[in-house]
Motif scaffolding. Structure first.
Motif, PDB file in Angstrom:
ATOM      1  N   GLU A  28       0.986  -1.306   0.063  1.00  0.00           N
ATOM      2  CA  GLU A  28      -0.126  -0.037   0.144  1.00  0.00           C
ATOM      3  C   GLU A  28       0.729   1.286  -0.086  1.00  0.00           C
ATOM      4  OE1 GLU A  28      -3.146  -0.139   3.096  1.00  0.00           O
ATOM      5  OE2 GLU A  28      -4.185  -1.145   1.448  1.00  0.00           O
ATOM      6  N   LYS A  29       1.777   1.272   0.746  1.00  0.00           N
ATOM      7  CA  LYS A  29       3.048   2.132   0.507  1.00  0.00           C
ATOM      8  C   LYS A  29       4.045   1.939   1.039  1.00  0.00           C
ATOM      9  CE  LYS A  29       1.675   3.725   5.505  1.00  0.00           C
ATOM     10  NZ  LYS A  29       1.446   4.776   6.334  1.00  0.00           N
ATOM     11  N   GLY A  30       5.149   3.092   0.799  1.00  0.00           N
ATOM     12  CA  GLY A  30       6.611   2.754   1.191  1.00  0.00           C
ATOM     13  C   GLY A  30       7.133   4.185   1.826  1.00  0.00           C
ATOM     14  N   LYS A  31       7.915   3.993   2.724  1.00  0.00           N
ATOM     15  CA  LYS A  31       8.620   5.237   3.405  1.00  0.00           C
ATOM     16  C   LYS A  31      10.071   4.645   3.810  1.00  0.00           C
ATOM     17  CE  LYS A  31       8.793   9.361   4.026  1.00  0.00           C
ATOM     18  NZ  LYS A  31       8.500  10.107   2.906  1.00  0.00           N
ATOM     19  N   GLY A  32      10.807   5.351   3.316  1.00  0.00           N
ATOM     20  CA  GLY A  32      12.262   5.010   3.776  1.00  0.00           C
ATOM     21  C   GLY A  32      12.670   3.685   3.352  1.00  0.00           C
ATOM     22  N   SER A  33      13.106   2.757   4.112  1.00  0.00           N
ATOM     23  CA  SER A  33      13.796   1.721   3.737  1.00  0.00           C
ATOM     24  C   SER A  33      12.453   0.537   3.845  1.00  0.00           C
ATOM     25  CB  SER A  33      14.600   1.119   4.892  1.00  0.00           C
ATOM     26  OG  SER A  33      15.616   1.855   4.820  1.00  0.00           O
ATOM     27  N   HIS A  55      17.592   5.849  -2.392  1.00  0.00           N
ATOM     28  CA  HIS A  55      17.234   6.577  -1.424  1.00  0.00           C
ATOM     29  C   HIS A  55      16.166   6.376  -0.254  1.00  0.00           C
ATOM     30  CE1 HIS A  55      20.562   9.059  -3.005  1.00  0.00           C
ATOM     31  NE2 HIS A  55      19.916   9.281  -4.149  1.00  0.00           N
ATOM     32  N   GLY A  56      15.536   5.108  -0.567  1.00  0.00           N
ATOM     33  CA  GLY A  56      14.527   4.898   0.225  1.00  0.00           C
ATOM     34  C   GLY A  56      13.170   4.928  -0.698  1.00  0.00           C
ATOM     35  N   HIS A  57      12.143   4.665  -0.095  1.00  0.00           N
ATOM     36  CA  HIS A  57      10.774   4.808  -0.605  1.00  0.00           C
ATOM     37  C   HIS A  57       9.972   6.079  -0.346  1.00  0.00           C
ATOM     38  CE1 HIS A  57      10.488   0.917  -2.235  1.00  0.00           C
ATOM     39  NE2 HIS A  57      11.059   0.430  -1.128  1.00  0.00           N
ATOM     40  N   ALA A  58       9.428   6.592  -1.385  1.00  0.00           N
ATOM     41  CA  ALA A  58       8.637   7.989  -1.374  1.00  0.00           C
ATOM     42  C   ALA A  58       9.290   9.115  -0.839  1.00  0.00           C
ATOM     43  CB  ALA A  58       7.611   7.706  -0.317  1.00  0.00           C
ATOM     44  N   ASN A  59      10.556   9.191  -1.263  1.00  0.00           N
ATOM     45  CA  ASN A  59      11.830  10.304  -1.007  1.00  0.00           C
ATOM     46  C   ASN A  59      11.006  11.475  -1.244  1.00  0.00           C
ATOM     47  OD1 ASN A  59      13.913  12.102  -1.769  1.00  0.00           O
ATOM     48  ND2 ASN A  59      14.776  10.825  -0.221  1.00  0.00           N
ATOM     49  N   ARG A  64       8.989  15.926  -4.947  1.00  0.00           N
ATOM     50  CA  ARG A  64       8.769  17.128  -5.160  1.00  0.00           C
ATOM     51  C   ARG A  64       9.319  17.212  -6.573  1.00  0.00           C
ATOM     52  NH1 ARG A  64      11.166  19.407  -0.935  1.00  0.00           N
ATOM     53  NH2 ARG A  64       9.650  18.457   0.527  1.00  0.00           N
ATOM     54  N   ALA A  65      10.449  17.123  -6.961  1.00  0.00           N
ATOM     55  CA  ALA A  65      10.982  17.212  -8.318  1.00  0.00           C
ATOM     56  C   ALA A  65      10.155  16.896  -9.308  1.00  0.00           C
ATOM     57  CB  ALA A  65      12.560  16.934  -8.295  1.00  0.00           C
ATOM     58  N   ILE A  66       9.611  15.781  -9.260  1.00  0.00           N
ATOM     59  CA  ILE A  66       8.851  14.888 -10.113  1.00  0.00           C
ATOM     60  C   ILE A  66       7.510  15.852 -10.256  1.00  0.00           C
ATOM     61  CG2 ILE A  66       7.404  13.384 -11.012  1.00  0.00           C
ATOM     62  CD1 ILE A  66       9.685  11.477  -9.494  1.00  0.00           C
ATOM     63  N   TYR A  67       7.092  16.308  -9.149  1.00  0.00           N
ATOM     64  CA  TYR A  67       5.733  16.913  -9.381  1.00  0.00           C
ATOM     65  C   TYR A  67       5.816  18.379  -9.887  1.00  0.00           C
ATOM     66  CZ  TYR A  67       1.841  20.049  -7.732  1.00  0.00           C
ATOM     67  OH  TYR A  67       0.929  21.056  -7.395  1.00  0.00           O
ATOM     68  N   GLU A  68       7.130  19.038  -9.483  1.00  0.00           N
ATOM     69  CA  GLU A  68       7.266  20.478 -10.165  1.00  0.00           C
ATOM     70  C   GLU A  68       7.453  20.302 -11.800  1.00  0.00           C
ATOM     71  OE1 GLU A  68      10.272  22.199  -7.582  1.00  0.00           O
ATOM     72  OE2 GLU A  68       8.658  22.558  -6.062  1.00  0.00           O
ATOM     73  N   GLN A  69       8.236  19.222 -11.857  1.00  0.00           N
ATOM     74  CA  GLN A  69       8.344  19.261 -13.435  1.00  0.00           C
ATOM     75  C   GLN A  69       7.344  18.816 -14.183  1.00  0.00           C
ATOM     76  OE1 GLN A  69      11.212  19.926 -15.247  1.00  0.00           O
ATOM     77  NE2 GLN A  69       9.892  19.488 -16.980  1.00  0.00           N
ATOM     78  N   SER A  70       6.319  18.045 -13.700  1.00  0.00           N
ATOM     79  CA  SER A  70       5.148  17.682 -14.172  1.00  0.00           C
ATOM     80  C   SER A  70       4.137  18.943 -14.434  1.00  0.00           C
ATOM     81  CB  SER A  70       4.542  16.522 -13.540  1.00  0.00           C
ATOM     82  OG  SER A  70       3.674  16.833 -12.188  1.00  0.00           O
ATOM     83  N   MET A  71       4.348  19.706 -13.593  1.00  0.00           N
ATOM     84  CA  MET A  71       3.651  20.894 -13.690  1.00  0.00           C
ATOM     85  C   MET A  71       3.826  22.015 -14.820  1.00  0.00           C
ATOM     86  SD  MET A  71       0.833  20.317 -11.794  1.00  0.00           S
ATOM     87  CE  MET A  71      -0.038  21.858 -11.084  1.00  0.00           C
ATOM     88  N   THR A  72       5.213  21.887 -15.304  1.00  0.00           N
ATOM     89  CA  THR A  72       5.540  22.686 -16.173  1.00  0.00           C
ATOM     90  C   THR A  72       5.767  21.825 -17.798  1.00  0.00           C
ATOM     91  OG1 THR A  72       7.156  22.854 -14.529  1.00  0.00           O
ATOM     92  CG2 THR A  72       7.547  24.202 -16.794  1.00  0.00           C
TER      93      THR A  72
END
Ligand SMILES: *Cc1c(COP(=O)(O)O)cnc(C)c1O
Length: 430
Positions: A28-33, A55-59, A64-72
């Protein structure tokens, strides 16, 4: 029907015998290791989700970098067009790769990065008017991907036997796999070099385009490790015969072996390096095949026929590139570099002790960088061992009798202490 049942009905999973496989686990989700299933059970991801996660899950920085890029800009055709994230990731990689590797060709997964490397080297000679070079050298046990070209150079891996007739013929060389306390390693290396020399002399080299190698670790065939000096001997040797060198760093790149790239430890520079997996930190599929001016320039011509006619729909996807930039920033961070050392230290502290305490059960302990591996002497115990680990929240995926620990770099000393304690307990119960 619950989701797992729906999955069972309509989805065909990779590398899976659907008839006999254990039920899939719904994550269902991942966080860190950690990964968390639909019942809230946590699993320490010691396969780094098939070796892609660093760098672990859901870094959050990568997300954020992907989100910002996808808005541009989410994507644009990469023939005739370019964009800043593609340029920036290549510039950044250029600054940490050895100087001769400075022409970057994008694709979208490891297998395609290998196909590109093979085709580049092949056409390099054709463009120079050399038409008799049609063969590739590779190592027994090598795994370079699942497309037909990459399967051809992986024919000794055991994964692709059925497709042999579909593959182009290659020349293979024994791989001198080694482990802690191996006294035969020098002899194995000499044998490999002597087989290689035989193929190169007696006119063989005239027909050979390139040699492809997974430097330091053959991943898929069981975390088989070799010494850096063997890679150097191999490269120095083939260089005398006008044979190109392709390093497949799809698995070992981006810190896995303790350095940014395995080539740093081998002290050699290939003509081509293939990168994928950790490139985006495990967020998105993206790959690079990086080569030299010499290879690149052999494609420059007024003759359109010398063009490299290769490309994929999602070449240099901007979201992937922005993930790669964020991931590389994290990787070069001093605290991440310290984590690589800490993980290596944890492995060293625990693994050799584990083997010493249980030499009747465990053999061939080996470590390079963040990768630790060992074999179970008794292959019939593999399934039981794996399931026991899973029950204890430790995600391992054995390759034959080989178990390996491949943590994301955010994994802490405490977490690894616990993992090794659990493994020791399981081994004790055998
Ligand atoms: C995983 C892997 C590949 C193939 O990459 P995919 O993205 O799975 O196609 C190629 N070479 C090596 C060394 C790998 O570990």
């Amino acid at each position: 029907m619950n989701l797992v049942e729906v999955d069972r009905k309509i989805i065909w999973h990779p590398f899976t015998q659907e008839k006999t496989a254990d039920p899939v686990i719904l994550i269902e989700k991942g966080k860190g290791s950690y990964l968390y299933d639909n019942n809230g059970k946590a699993y320490l991801d010691l396969v780094s989700s098939w070796w892609v996660n660093i760098h672990g899950h859901a870094n959050e920085e990568i997300a954020r970098a992907i989100y910002e890029q996808s808005m541009t800009l989410e994507h644009v055709i990469f023939a005739g067009f370019t964009h800043k994230p593609a340029i920036e990731i290549c510039q950044r990689l250029n600054s940490i790769l050895p100087d001769p590797l400075k022409k970057f060709f994008f694709s979208d997964n490891g297998s395609t990065a290998v196909e590109v490397g093979l085709k580049m080297c092949y056409q390099h000679y054709i463009n120079r008017g050399v038409n008799n070079k049609t063969k590739f050298l590779c190592f027994d046990g090598a795994y370079h991907g699942d497309t037909v070209g990459s399967m051809s150079v992986s024919i000794g891996s055991g994964y692709h036997d059925k497709f042999q007739k579909l593959c182009f013929p290659v020349i293979s060389v024994p791989f001198p796999e080694t482990w802690f306390g191996d006294e035969q390693v020098g002899k194995k290396e000499d044998e490999s070099i002597s087989v290689l020399t035989e193929h190169l002399t007696s006119g063989g080299a005239d027909s050979i385009v390139a040699i492809i190698i997974e430097p330091l670790i053959q991943g898929a065939s069981g975390m088989r490790m070799c010494r850096p000096q063997f890679v150097k001997r191999t490269v120095d040797l083939v260089r005398q015969y006008d044979v190109r060198v392709i390093f497949d760093e799809i698995f070992v790149g981006f810190g896995r072996t303790g350095t940014y790239f395995a080539l740093e430890q081998t002290e050699c520079v290939p003509d081509v390096i293939c990168l994928s997996k950790g490139l985006t930190g495990g967020f998105l599929p993206l790959a690079l095949t990086v080569t030299t001016d010499e290879i690149y320039e052999s494609f420059l011509s007024d003759d359109a026929d010398k063009t490299f006619y290769h490309g994929h729909s999602y070449t240099a996807n901007p979201l992937g590139c922005s993930a790669a930039i964020a991931s590389l920033k994290l990787l070069t961070n001093p605290s991440t570099q310290q984590s690589l050392k800490d993980i290596n230290e944890s492995h060293s502290t625990h693994l050799f002790k584990l083997q010493n305490d249980h030499s009747d059960i465990i053999e061939h302990a080996r470590i390079i960088g963040t990768v630790a591996a060992f074999n179970l002497k008794d292959g019939t115990k593999v399934k039981n061992f794996k399931q026991n680990c899973l029950k204890n929240g430790i995600l391992l995926r054995p390759l034959g009798r080989t178990f390996y620990l491949l943590p994301p770099y955010c994994t802490t000393k405490d977490e690894l202490d616990k993992v090794y304690a659990t493994i020791a307990e399981i081994v004790n119960s055998f």
